[in-house]
Design a protein around this motif. Structure first.
Motif, mmCIF file in Angstrom:
data_model
loop_
_atom_site.group_PDB
_atom_site.id
_atom_site.type_symbol
_atom_site.label_atom_id
_atom_site.label_comp_id
_atom_site.label_asym_id
_atom_site.label_seq_id
_atom_site.Cartn_x
_atom_site.Cartn_y
_atom_site.Cartn_z
ATOM 1 N N LYS A 1 0.838 -1.209 0.000
ATOM 2 C CA LYS A 1 0.000 0.000 0.000
ATOM 3 C C LYS A 1 0.867 1.251 0.000
ATOM 4 C CE LYS A 1 -1.524 1.424 3.893
ATOM 5 N NZ LYS A 1 -2.205 1.496 5.204
ATOM 6 N N GLY A 2 1.876 1.297 0.857
ATOM 7 C CA GLY A 2 2.752 2.466 0.925
ATOM 8 C C GLY A 2 3.503 2.696 -0.374
ATOM 9 N N SER A 3 3.959 1.614 -1.014
ATOM 10 C CA SER A 3 4.689 1.745 -2.278
ATOM 11 C C SER A 3 3.785 2.286 -3.379
ATOM 12 C CB SER A 3 5.267 0.386 -2.699
ATOM 13 O OG SER A 3 6.190 -0.081 -1.740
ATOM 14 N N ILE A 4 2.534 1.839 -3.391
ATOM 15 C CA ILE A 4 1.584 2.337 -4.400
ATOM 16 C C ILE A 4 1.309 3.814 -4.182
ATOM 17 C CG2 ILE A 4 -0.821 2.185 -5.172
ATOM 18 C CD1 ILE A 4 -0.625 -0.857 -4.565
ATOM 19 N N ILE A 5 1.069 4.202 -2.929
ATOM 20 C CA ILE A 5 0.798 5.611 -2.635
ATOM 21 C C ILE A 5 1.996 6.476 -3.030
ATOM 22 C CG2 ILE A 5 0.399 7.273 -0.770
ATOM 23 C CD1 ILE A 5 -1.142 4.969 0.657
ATOM 24 N N ALA A 6 3.201 6.014 -2.706
ATOM 25 C CA ALA A 6 4.406 6.776 -3.050
ATOM 26 C C ALA A 6 4.530 6.935 -4.561
ATOM 27 C CB ALA A 6 5.640 6.078 -2.480
ATOM 28 N N ALA A 7 4.229 5.873 -5.320
ATOM 29 C CA ALA A 7 4.320 5.944 -6.784
ATOM 30 C C ALA A 7 3.280 6.901 -7.356
ATOM 31 C CB ALA A 7 4.143 4.552 -7.381
ATOM 32 N N LEU A 8 2.063 6.875 -6.809
ATOM 33 C CA LEU A 8 1.022 7.777 -7.294
ATOM 34 C C LEU A 8 1.314 9.222 -6.897
ATOM 35 C CD1 LEU A 8 -2.198 5.641 -6.623
ATOM 36 C CD2 LEU A 8 -0.968 5.963 -8.777
ATOM 37 N N GLU A 9 1.860 9.420 -5.716
ATOM 38 C CA GLU A 9 2.235 10.782 -5.312
ATOM 39 C C GLU A 9 3.320 11.330 -6.231
ATOM 40 O OE1 GLU A 9 3.232 10.147 -1.214
ATOM 41 O OE2 GLU A 9 1.286 10.877 -0.497
ATOM 42 N N ALA A 10 4.261 10.461 -6.631
ATOM 43 C CA ALA A 10 5.354 10.894 -7.509
ATOM 44 C C ALA A 10 4.836 11.305 -8.890
ATOM 45 C CB ALA A 10 6.386 9.776 -7.648
ATOM 46 N N ALA A 11 3.646 10.807 -9.260
ATOM 47 C CA ALA A 11 3.066 11.161 -10.563
ATOM 48 C C ALA A 11 2.363 12.514 -10.528
ATOM 49 C CB ALA A 11 2.080 10.077 -10.994
ATOM 50 N N GLY B 1 -1.043 12.640 -12.046
ATOM 51 C CA GLY B 1 -1.144 12.022 -13.361
ATOM 52 C C GLY B 1 -1.537 10.557 -13.269
ATOM 53 N N TRP B 2 -1.880 9.990 -14.406
ATOM 54 C CA TRP B 2 -2.304 8.595 -14.450
ATOM 55 C C TRP B 2 -1.095 7.671 -14.480
ATOM 56 C CZ3 TRP B 2 -7.296 7.266 -13.860
ATOM 57 C CH2 TRP B 2 -8.268 8.254 -14.070
ATOM 58 N N VAL B 3 -1.224 6.535 -13.800
ATOM 59 C CA VAL B 3 -0.207 5.486 -13.827
ATOM 60 C C VAL B 3 -0.943 4.169 -14.083
ATOM 61 C CG1 VAL B 3 1.674 4.320 -12.632
ATOM 62 C CG2 VAL B 3 1.177 6.721 -12.113
ATOM 63 N N THR B 4 -0.565 3.458 -15.121
ATOM 64 C CA THR B 4 -1.272 2.224 -15.434
ATOM 65 C C THR B 4 -0.966 1.145 -14.399
ATOM 66 O OG1 THR B 4 0.489 1.267 -16.792
ATOM 67 C CG2 THR B 4 -1.082 2.755 -17.901
ATOM 68 N N ILE C 1 -8.390 7.659 -4.642
ATOM 69 C CA ILE C 1 -7.680 7.160 -5.822
ATOM 70 C C ILE C 1 -8.707 6.850 -6.906
ATOM 71 C CG2 ILE C 1 -6.175 5.347 -6.733
ATOM 72 C CD1 ILE C 1 -5.020 5.044 -3.919
ATOM 73 N N GLU C 2 -8.575 7.527 -8.050
ATOM 74 C CA GLU C 2 -9.471 7.307 -9.179
ATOM 75 C C GLU C 2 -8.896 6.204 -10.062
ATOM 76 O OE1 GLU C 2 -11.657 9.914 -12.713
ATOM 77 O OE2 GLU C 2 -10.054 10.792 -11.505
ATOM 78 N N SER C 3 -9.760 5.365 -10.595
ATOM 79 C CA SER C 3 -9.312 4.313 -11.514
ATOM 80 C C SER C 3 -10.204 4.306 -12.751
ATOM 81 C CB SER C 3 -9.339 2.944 -10.833
ATOM 82 O OG SER C 3 -10.627 2.635 -10.349
ATOM 83 N N ARG D 1 -6.559 3.552 -18.475
ATOM 84 C CA ARG D 1 -5.712 4.671 -18.052
ATOM 85 C C ARG D 1 -4.953 4.356 -16.763
ATOM 86 N NH1 ARG D 1 -8.563 10.421 -18.684
ATOM 87 N NH2 ARG D 1 -6.391 10.985 -19.035
ATOM 88 N N GLY D 2 -5.556 3.540 -15.901
ATOM 89 C CA GLY D 2 -4.879 3.160 -14.669
ATOM 90 C C GLY D 2 -5.423 3.880 -13.454
ATOM 91 N N TYR D 3 -4.509 4.372 -12.632
ATOM 92 C CA TYR D 3 -4.870 4.990 -11.350
ATOM 93 C C TYR D 3 -4.242 6.371 -11.240
ATOM 94 C CZ TYR D 3 -5.699 0.057 -10.180
ATOM 95 O OH TYR D 3 -6.127 -1.239 -10.171
#
Length: 334
Positions: free
Chosen positions: A4-14, A17-20, A49-51, A55-57
Motif C-alpha cells: 500500500k505504501g509503495s503504491i501511494i508513493a508511486a502515485l504521489e510521484a506522478a 497524473g495517471w499510472v497504469t 484514488i481514481e481508476s 488509463r490506470g490509477y
C-alpha cells in the motif's frame, strides 16, 4: 515499505497524473491483483484514488488519513517514516511508547493512534481523544543533564506551536506549563515522561506525548467540555491533511535538544504565554492560592506574586486563569 505504501508513493510521484496498473506492477515487482488490493487498502485509509480502465490509477487527494505514507512526503528526513508506528486504537500513545522502550525497542521514533481509550493529561486526568485528532508520542534519547531536561516540556510546547503556525497559519498561545490554546479554548496537551537508566541513574529515554484536537465538530465535544475544548481548525473549514501537521511536529522536535541546550526558545515561550500579567489560581500538591503571574524564568519556572507581596517560583503545579477583569501589566514579554 508495504505494498500500500509503495503504491501511494508511486502515485504521489506522478503528481496527479495517471499510472497504469501494468506500470505499477512492473515497477513494484508484484502482480496486478496485488496492485488492486493495495489500492483498495489505501482507499480504506482515506486516500482518494481514481481508476479508469485503460488509463490506470491517479491520486486525487491524500484525504485526511494518518499513516506513515501520509506523513512521509512532509518530513525533512523521509527515511524517518520507516520508524513511525500508526495503530488504530491504543490505551495511550505514551503507554505504548514506554512498553516498546522497556521491551528493548531502539528503532521506533514515534507512535501514533487514530483513537485513544485512556489518553492521560497531567495530575492523572483523562484526555479527550475523539477520532480526527492527532495523538502521538515521540521517543527521544537526548544527552541532557537533569537541569536541562526540565526544559523539555516547555521546548516541546514551542515546537508544536511553530508546527501549527507553519501548517495552518494559526498561532496558539501557551498556558503554563503544557497546554496550547486557540480562540480561548484548549486545543493541545503535552505530557512528557522520562525513563531512567537504572545503571547510570541518568535519563535514558524521553517520551513526549502530544494530543491535538485538530478538526473537531462541536457536536463531538461532550457538553461538560464544550466551554473548554476547542479545535485547531474551525468546523467546516478546509484544512491541510493531518499527515502534514504530524510531519511538521516531528520536524520541529528534531531540533529540540539543541533548543534546550541553547535555551533560546524561552523568549518565544514567554511571548506566547496567555497568563503573564493575569491573576491566576495556583494549585500545588500541598496548597492552593491566588496570585499574579509576572514572569517565566530561563529555567521555565513561573514567577507569581502572592497578595502579601511574596514572589514564588513555581517549577511544578498548575494554574488556572482568573477573569480578565483582574488583569495586570505584563512583564517578560517580547
Amino acid at each position: 515499505m508495504s505494498t500500500k505504501g509503495s503504491i501511494i508513493a508511486a502515485l504521489e510521484a506522478a503528481h496527479g497524473g495517471w499510472v497504469t496498473g501494468g506500470n505499477l506492477a512492473a515497477a513494484l515487482g508484484i502482480s496486478r491483483t496485488a496492485i488492486w488490493k493495495g489500492v483498495e487498502a489505501a482507499r480504506r485509509d482515506g486516500y482518494r484514488i481514481e481508476s479508469v480502465t485503460g488509463r490506470g490509477y491517479r491520486l486525487i487527494a491524500a484525504g485526511d488519513s494518518l499513516s506513515p505514507e501520509s506523513i512521509r512526503p512532509h518530513l525533512e528526513h523521509p527515511e524517518l517514516a520507516g520508524r513511525i508506528v500508526v495503530l488504530p486504537v491504543l490505551d495511550s500513545t505514551n503507554a505504548e511508547a514506554k512498553r516498546r522502550i522497556l521491551a528493548g525497542d531502539t528503532d521506533t521514533a514515534a507512535v501514533f493512534a487514530l483513537r485513544q481509550t485512556g489518553g492521560r493529561g497531567r495530575r492523572g486526568r483523562s484526555f479527550f481523544s475523539p477520532p480526527g485528532g492527532i495523538y502521538m508520542s515521540a521517543i527521544l534519547r537526548p544527552s541532557l543533564d537533569p537541569e536541562q531536561s526540565v526544559l523539555i516540556t516547555t521546548a516541546a510546547c514551542v515546537c508544536v506551536c511553530r508546527a501549527i503556525r507553519a501548517v495552518t497559519g494559526y498561532d496558539p498561545e501557551i498556558k503554563w506549563v503544557n497546554d496550547l490554546f486557540l480562540r480561548g479554548k484548549k486545543i493541545c496537551g503535552i505530557l512528557t515522561e522520562a525513563i531512567t537508566d537504572m545503571e547510570s541513574g541518568s535519563i535514558g529515554s524521553v517520551v513526549i506525548g502530544i494530543g491535538i484536537n485538530y478538526c473537531l465538530n462541536q457536536e463531538e465535544i461532550p457538553a461538560e467540555l464544550a466551554d473548554i475544548v476547542g479545535s485547531v481548525i474551525p468546523a467546516g473549514e478546509a484544512h491541510p491533511p493531518r499527515g502534514q501537521l504530524a510531519a511538521e511536529i516531528l520536524n520541529q522536535l528534531s531540533g529540540l535538544e539543541g533548543m534546550v541546550r541553547a535555551q533560546d526558545f524561552i523568549e518565544e515561550y514567554r511571548a506566547r504565554s496567555m497568563i503573564l500579567g493575569r491573576k491566576v489560581r495556583v494549585f500545588t500538591p500541598v496548597e492552593e492560592y491566588d496570585a499574579a503571574a509576572i514572569d517565566i524564568g530561563r529555567d521555565g519556572a513561573l514567577e507569581v506574586r502572592t497578595p502579601d507581596g511574596r514572589i514564588v517560583c513555581l517549577r511544578s503545579g498548575e494554574v488556572t486563569i482568573r477573569p480578565k477583569t483582574d488583569s495586570l501589566p505584563k512583564r517578560g514579554k517580547i
